[in-house]
Design a protein around this motif. Structure first.
Motif, PDB file in Angstrom:
ATOM      1  N   LEU A  27      26.107  49.701  44.644  1.00 44.13           N
ATOM      2  CA  LEU A  27      26.861  49.004  43.607  1.00 44.13           C
ATOM      3  C   LEU A  27      27.675  49.978  42.767  1.00 44.13           C
ATOM      4  O   LEU A  27      28.807  49.677  42.363  1.00 44.13           O
ATOM      5  N   VAL A  49      28.495  45.793  39.415  1.00 46.69           N
ATOM      6  CA  VAL A  49      29.656  46.499  39.965  1.00 46.69           C
ATOM      7  C   VAL A  49      30.760  46.608  38.919  1.00 46.69           C
ATOM      8  O   VAL A  49      31.368  47.678  38.733  1.00 46.69           O
ATOM      9  N   GLY A  80      31.756  50.020  42.436  1.00 46.24           N
ATOM     10  CA  GLY A  80      32.429  50.007  41.135  1.00 46.24           C
ATOM     11  C   GLY A  80      33.461  51.107  41.005  1.00 46.24           C
ATOM     12  O   GLY A  80      34.567  50.885  40.502  1.00 46.24           O
TER      13      GLY A  80
END
Length: 446
Positions: free
Chosen positions: A143, A14, A147
């Motif tokens: 993920l 992430v 992020g």
């Protein structure tokens, strides 16, 4: 590379996506378009090889992959009808629906659907268009999404990672998007909006979040229930952010910004100046012109593989803005005008029919003194039912005057107005202030 990422723990992946996102904040339009074109070329090759329905669309249209922008668009109904051959994980619509419904009923959103292709987070849309859409997200997509959101929403990036931050999400469902990123300095708290508002208001006060995320109507309800919090940033999601919402939330909680997100993906994010920009490094946008500066997006997600979205027509109506002083090349959104299905179809004074967009009515009713909440519903060819809070003779008279004045400017004939008190809204449903439930001869209805 995907195999390497799959072997890593979630948190560093992430953070890697968050750091990479900084390099995708293009300031030159040509560079952004070159990057998106490369992404589209690679992505479409993969999707066409793994999604039978997507491949069949190109075949039926007689188009090569390089002509993808000429592909006839599809909408939510087609996506649902062909879900089994659209997705690339061997998932079946009914099993996804059952899993998502179990999560909604139990309020436990941690279980995933597991197949030989991997583990997948699933969920349902709220169904404001009449059909509840489904969404499926794989681990890599989840993920990457986390992020991007971390990089774009966390105040004072990257220094915000070095000091304690508490993020409060007030949402109908929680897909575990950020659980794996939690740590000593960063915590995420899901406040289930199906719980009683006074209870949520007390919990929000005790939590004292540094970042508060939720639908504007729910955040206003928490404010009115006595929630005391001064987050560094308030993020409006899931509903149209009207000017009165922005004013109330700014005064009660703090600076307000907006994220444009739907079942179809992460479509728009705020810049450092607080303006909403389309997420064009990850989603390609074409637009259908609706007139009067309004456009309807047709999106192609350049990264989403499990449930690919290629030339997918949205119901949203946008008004685009001039370039932003922040310098980002991604186009700026002046405001989200509403859903096309909620545009009113009224008789025109000069004959025929006129379209009145939801933001036009919201702007008129925003000028009514003392009006806290409302719902304007077209229930007949020229009939508008107005549900007001508070509801009384003075408020009704002011609302009628503002609406008639606004509709006259739009060229519409004098409407027939009916009034009623505003009924309570069921917990977990999106607020829609302007709707059309009357079906015209063309079959259009909300």
């Amino acid at each position: 590379m995907p195999d390497l990422l799959a072997a890593l723990p979630d948190r560093p992946v992430v953070l890697a996506h968050a750091l990479r996102e900084g390099r995708l904040l293009f300031r030159e339009r040509a560079a952004l378009e070159r990057y998106a074109a490369r992404q589209a070329h690679e992505h479409l090759r993969w999707v066409a090889a793994h999604s039978p329905y997507t491949a069949s669309r190109f075949l039926e249209a007689g188009l090569p992959l390089r002509a993808w922008r000429e592909l006839p668009p599809v909408g939510k109904a087609e996506m649902i009808a062909h879900f089994d051959t659209l997705n690339t994980a061997g998932l079946h619509l009914e099993e996804v629906r059952r899993a998502a419904l179990r999560a909604e009923e139990s309020r436990d959103f941690s279980p995933e659907v597991v197949t030989p292709a991997g583990r997948f987070t699933v969920g349902l849309s709220t169904g404001t268009s009449g059909t509840r859409g489904v969404f499926v997200v794989g681990r890599a997509e989840r993920l990457a999404w986390a992020g991007v959101m971390l990089r774009r929403l966390l105040p004072r990036w990257p220094l915000g990672l070095l000091r304690p931050a508490r993020v409060a999400f007030v949402l109908r469902a929680e897909g575990g998007l950020y659980r794996s990123v939690q740590g000593r300095h960063l915590s995420f708290h899901f406040l289930d909006l199906l719980r009683p508002v006074p209870e949520l208001a007390r919990e929000l006060t005790e939590l004292a979040p540094t970042l508060l995320v939720g639908p504007p109507s729910v955040l206003r309800a928490l404010l009115e229930a006595g929630a005391l919090a001064r987050p560094e940033r308030v993020v409006s999601v899931a509903e149209v952010l009207d000017p009165d919402d922005r004013r109330a939330l700014s005064a009660g909680f703090g600076p307000v910004t907006e994220v444009y997100q739907a079942t179809e993906g992460l479509l728009g994010l705020p810049c450092a100046h607080g303006s909403l920009h389309l997420n064009e490094a990850h989603v390609h946008f074409d637009f259908e012109d609706l007139g009067n500066g309004r456009v309807r997006p047709v999106v192609t997600d350049l990264r989403r593989r499990v449930q690919p979205l290629i030339r997918h027509r949205l119901d949203d109506v946008l008004v685009l803005d001039t370039p932003c002083p922040c310098g980002l090349a991604a186009r700026r959104v002046a405001h989200i005008a509403g859903r096309q299905d909620d545009a009113l179809r009224l008789p025109a004074r000069a004959g025929g029919q006129v379209t009145v967009w939801p933001d036009f009515l919201r702007g008129a009713l925003d000028r009514v003194p003392g009006l806290r909440e409302y719902r304007a519903e077209q229930t007949g060819p020229r009939t508008l039912a107005l549900a007001l809070d508070p509801d009384g003779p003075e408020v009704r008279a002011a609302a009628a005057a503002e609406l008639r004045r606004a509709l006259a400017r739009s060229g519409a004939a004098e409407p027939e107005l009916a009034f009623k008190p505003l009924p309570p809204r069921a917990a977990g449903t999106k607020r829609r202030r302007v709707v059309r439930t009357w079906q015209d001869e063309g079959g259009g209805a909300s």
